[in-house]
Motif scaffolding. Sequence first.
Motif, PDB file in Angstrom:
ATOM      1  N   LEU A   5       7.931  14.232  41.428  1.00  0.00           N
ATOM      2  CA  LEU A   5       6.742  13.442  41.400  1.00  0.00           C
ATOM      3  C   LEU A   5       6.716  12.359  42.405  1.00  0.00           C
ATOM      4  O   LEU A   5       7.483  11.735  42.697  1.00  0.00           O
ATOM      5  CB  LEU A   5       6.713  12.343  40.233  1.00  0.00           C
ATOM      6  CG  LEU A   5       7.135  13.200  38.736  1.00  0.00           C
ATOM      7  CD1 LEU A   5       7.345  12.470  37.504  1.00  0.00           C
ATOM      8  CD2 LEU A   5       5.986  14.205  38.582  1.00  0.00           C
ATOM      9  N   LEU A   6       5.479  12.571  43.182  1.00  0.00           N
ATOM     10  CA  LEU A   6       5.537  11.962  44.329  1.00  0.00           C
ATOM     11  C   LEU A   6       4.048  11.144  44.456  1.00  0.00           C
ATOM     12  O   LEU A   6       3.054  11.471  43.968  1.00  0.00           O
ATOM     13  CB  LEU A   6       5.080  12.839  45.682  1.00  0.00           C
ATOM     14  CG  LEU A   6       6.056  13.825  45.831  1.00  0.00           C
ATOM     15  CD1 LEU A   6       5.649  14.922  46.703  1.00  0.00           C
ATOM     16  CD2 LEU A   6       7.304  13.469  46.184  1.00  0.00           C
ATOM     17  N   GLU A  32       5.066  18.621  42.092  1.00  0.00           N
ATOM     18  CA  GLU A  32       5.679  19.547  42.494  1.00  0.00           C
ATOM     19  C   GLU A  32       6.795  20.342  41.457  1.00  0.00           C
ATOM     20  O   GLU A  32       7.527  19.782  40.978  1.00  0.00           O
ATOM     21  CB  GLU A  32       6.571  19.327  43.809  1.00  0.00           C
ATOM     22  CG  GLU A  32       5.717  18.890  45.073  1.00  0.00           C
ATOM     23  CD  GLU A  32       6.785  18.485  46.337  1.00  0.00           C
ATOM     24  OE1 GLU A  32       6.080  18.646  47.337  1.00  0.00           O
ATOM     25  OE2 GLU A  32       7.894  18.335  46.023  1.00  0.00           O
ATOM     26  N   LEU A  33       6.230  21.594  41.450  1.00  0.00           N
ATOM     27  CA  LEU A  33       7.155  22.310  40.447  1.00  0.00           C
ATOM     28  C   LEU A  33       7.902  23.352  41.400  1.00  0.00           C
ATOM     29  O   LEU A  33       7.532  24.346  42.190  1.00  0.00           O
ATOM     30  CB  LEU A  33       6.303  23.370  39.550  1.00  0.00           C
ATOM     31  CG  LEU A  33       5.555  22.337  38.432  1.00  0.00           C
ATOM     32  CD1 LEU A  33       4.820  23.188  37.472  1.00  0.00           C
ATOM     33  CD2 LEU A  33       6.419  21.473  37.745  1.00  0.00           C
ATOM     34  N   SER A  53      -3.147   4.211  35.735  1.00  0.00           N
ATOM     35  CA  SER A  53      -2.620   3.459  36.949  1.00  0.00           C
ATOM     36  C   SER A  53      -1.581   4.545  37.437  1.00  0.00           C
ATOM     37  O   SER A  53      -1.126   5.350  36.723  1.00  0.00           O
ATOM     38  CB  SER A  53      -1.977   2.146  36.767  1.00  0.00           C
ATOM     39  OG  SER A  53      -0.960   2.339  35.773  1.00  0.00           O
ATOM     40  N   ILE A  54      -1.257   4.175  38.534  1.00  0.00           N
ATOM     41  CA  ILE A  54      -0.064   5.017  39.099  1.00  0.00           C
ATOM     42  C   ILE A  54       1.009   4.988  38.275  1.00  0.00           C
ATOM     43  O   ILE A  54       1.818   6.051  37.793  1.00  0.00           O
ATOM     44  CB  ILE A  54       0.408   4.583  40.544  1.00  0.00           C
ATOM     45  CG1 ILE A  54      -0.642   4.685  41.680  1.00  0.00           C
ATOM     46  CG2 ILE A  54       1.636   5.309  41.192  1.00  0.00           C
ATOM     47  CD1 ILE A  54      -0.984   6.396  41.882  1.00  0.00           C
ATOM     48  N   ASN A  88      -3.706  16.823  34.464  1.00  0.00           N
ATOM     49  CA  ASN A  88      -4.536  17.649  35.685  1.00  0.00           C
ATOM     50  C   ASN A  88      -3.357  17.915  36.841  1.00  0.00           C
ATOM     51  O   ASN A  88      -3.234  19.165  37.228  1.00  0.00           O
ATOM     52  CB  ASN A  88      -5.561  16.754  36.236  1.00  0.00           C
ATOM     53  CG  ASN A  88      -6.054  17.325  37.439  1.00  0.00           C
ATOM     54  OD1 ASN A  88      -6.260  18.668  37.578  1.00  0.00           O
ATOM     55  ND2 ASN A  88      -6.562  16.623  38.486  1.00  0.00           N
ATOM     56  N   ALA A  89      -2.586  16.894  37.402  1.00  0.00           N
ATOM     57  CA  ALA A  89      -1.815  17.361  38.201  1.00  0.00           C
ATOM     58  C   ALA A  89      -0.659  18.348  37.829  1.00  0.00           C
ATOM     59  O   ALA A  89      -0.289  19.313  38.957  1.00  0.00           O
ATOM     60  CB  ALA A  89      -0.816  16.327  38.849  1.00  0.00           C
ATOM     61  N   LEU A  90      -0.086  18.215  36.646  1.00  0.00           N
ATOM     62  CA  LEU A  90       0.713  19.143  36.141  1.00  0.00           C
ATOM     63  C   LEU A  90       0.210  20.631  35.824  1.00  0.00           C
ATOM     64  O   LEU A  90       0.929  21.742  36.149  1.00  0.00           O
ATOM     65  CB  LEU A  90       1.542  18.587  34.949  1.00  0.00           C
ATOM     66  CG  LEU A  90       2.634  19.466  34.221  1.00  0.00           C
ATOM     67  CD1 LEU A  90       3.796  19.565  35.250  1.00  0.00           C
ATOM     68  CD2 LEU A  90       3.120  18.719  32.935  1.00  0.00           C
ATOM     69  N   ASP A  91      -0.834  20.590  35.343  1.00  0.00           N
ATOM     70  CA  ASP A  91      -1.560  21.800  35.053  1.00  0.00           C
ATOM     71  C   ASP A  91      -1.820  22.646  36.352  1.00  0.00           C
ATOM     72  O   ASP A  91      -1.522  23.835  36.401  1.00  0.00           O
ATOM     73  CB  ASP A  91      -2.997  21.651  34.291  1.00  0.00           C
ATOM     74  CG  ASP A  91      -3.469  22.938  33.877  1.00  0.00           C
ATOM     75  OD1 ASP A  91      -3.221  23.651  33.013  1.00  0.00           O
ATOM     76  OD2 ASP A  91      -4.791  23.165  34.654  1.00  0.00           O
ATOM     77  N   CYS A  92      -2.493  21.809  37.520  1.00  0.00           N
ATOM     78  CA  CYS A  92      -2.874  22.456  38.696  1.00  0.00           C
ATOM     79  C   CYS A  92      -1.368  23.062  39.379  1.00  0.00           C
ATOM     80  O   CYS A  92      -1.490  24.117  40.025  1.00  0.00           O
ATOM     81  CB  CYS A  92      -3.464  21.748  39.330  1.00  0.00           C
ATOM     82  SG  CYS A  92      -5.099  21.339  38.842  1.00  0.00           S
ATOM     83  N   ALA A  93      -0.390  22.406  39.075  1.00  0.00           N
ATOM     84  CA  ALA A  93       0.912  22.693  39.811  1.00  0.00           C
ATOM     85  C   ALA A  93       1.460  24.033  39.031  1.00  0.00           C
ATOM     86  O   ALA A  93       2.152  24.874  39.828  1.00  0.00           O
ATOM     87  CB  ALA A  93       1.845  21.445  39.438  1.00  0.00           C
TER      88      ALA A  93
END
Length: 325
Positions: A5-6, A32-33, A53-54, A88-93
């Motif tokens: 996670l970045l 990143e996976l 939030s972040i 979103n981030a996880l699904d797209c990864a």
Amino acid sequence: MKVNLLDESWPIRGTFTISRGSKTHAQVIVVELLQDKYVGRGECVPYARYGESIESVLAELAPLAVKIEEGLTRQQMQSLLPAGAARNALDCAYWDLECKKYGQRIWQRLAVAMPKPLITAYTLSLDTPERMKQAAIENAYRPLLKLKLAGKGDVERVAAVREGAPDARIIVDANEGWNEALYLEIVPELVKLKVEMIEQPLPANNDSALKYLPRPITLCADESCHDRRSLPHIIGRYDMINIKMDKTGGLTEALALKEEAEKAGLKIMVGCMLATSLAMAPAFMVAQNVQVVDLDGPLLLAKDREECITFNGSQMNIYQDALWG
């Protein structure tokens, strides 16, 4: 499978201002996976308007790391996170990893036609009429301009832009900044200025008036539209929806929302938060054959990723698999 996670910050070209405030950097999270020699990536933008939030998005993602490493699938993950930036981030990864493992581009995985270049809107930040006119003059060569509005003084802002870019198509985004009285005052003037679409004129929790207000200009739901569960609320109040990956919670739901909305007779806009090309790439697929494309995030940044979407003016070109999918 391993998970990284970045938390990243990307400088904006100047300052970006909407009715809720200004920012000088785009704050994003990248998932990143990693599996064998393959790396799948997805990017999201936590949005304070939705209570994100972040820190909160990282807190949503962190507990799933062990489950992902134990074999959690993309389909199983959908029910573990709500629609929003984290999913979103996880699904797209997941989608990116799947493409790399099978040696296919995203359109091949989706069994759809190869995508075509798109013409995106270009956003003019909220400012004084004089400064927005100057920005319009500088971008008058672009075919579609999107103006950020706020309420008082909006007619003057649009008139100034129309003077600065007389040949451009214009759409506007009030970001929930109007009320019913302002709507009735402003809309007839926007008709004269040949505005083609108004995005989210009233607050999402107070937009019932749109059922009976005149709609001489196409109305688009943004903050009122998240995923498929939003559609019953939207139908009858809006003519179009703005699909954003950070609201749908990824490509999986975005595609399902697009299909269901089109069946309901709604027009489609595909938009973005202020983010890099990594966030635009999945949305590029959703934006094929829609009425309005608003994926100009990278154009508003001072710097983009090394592997990025290339633009010819406002034309977005097909990206390489080194970026995503």
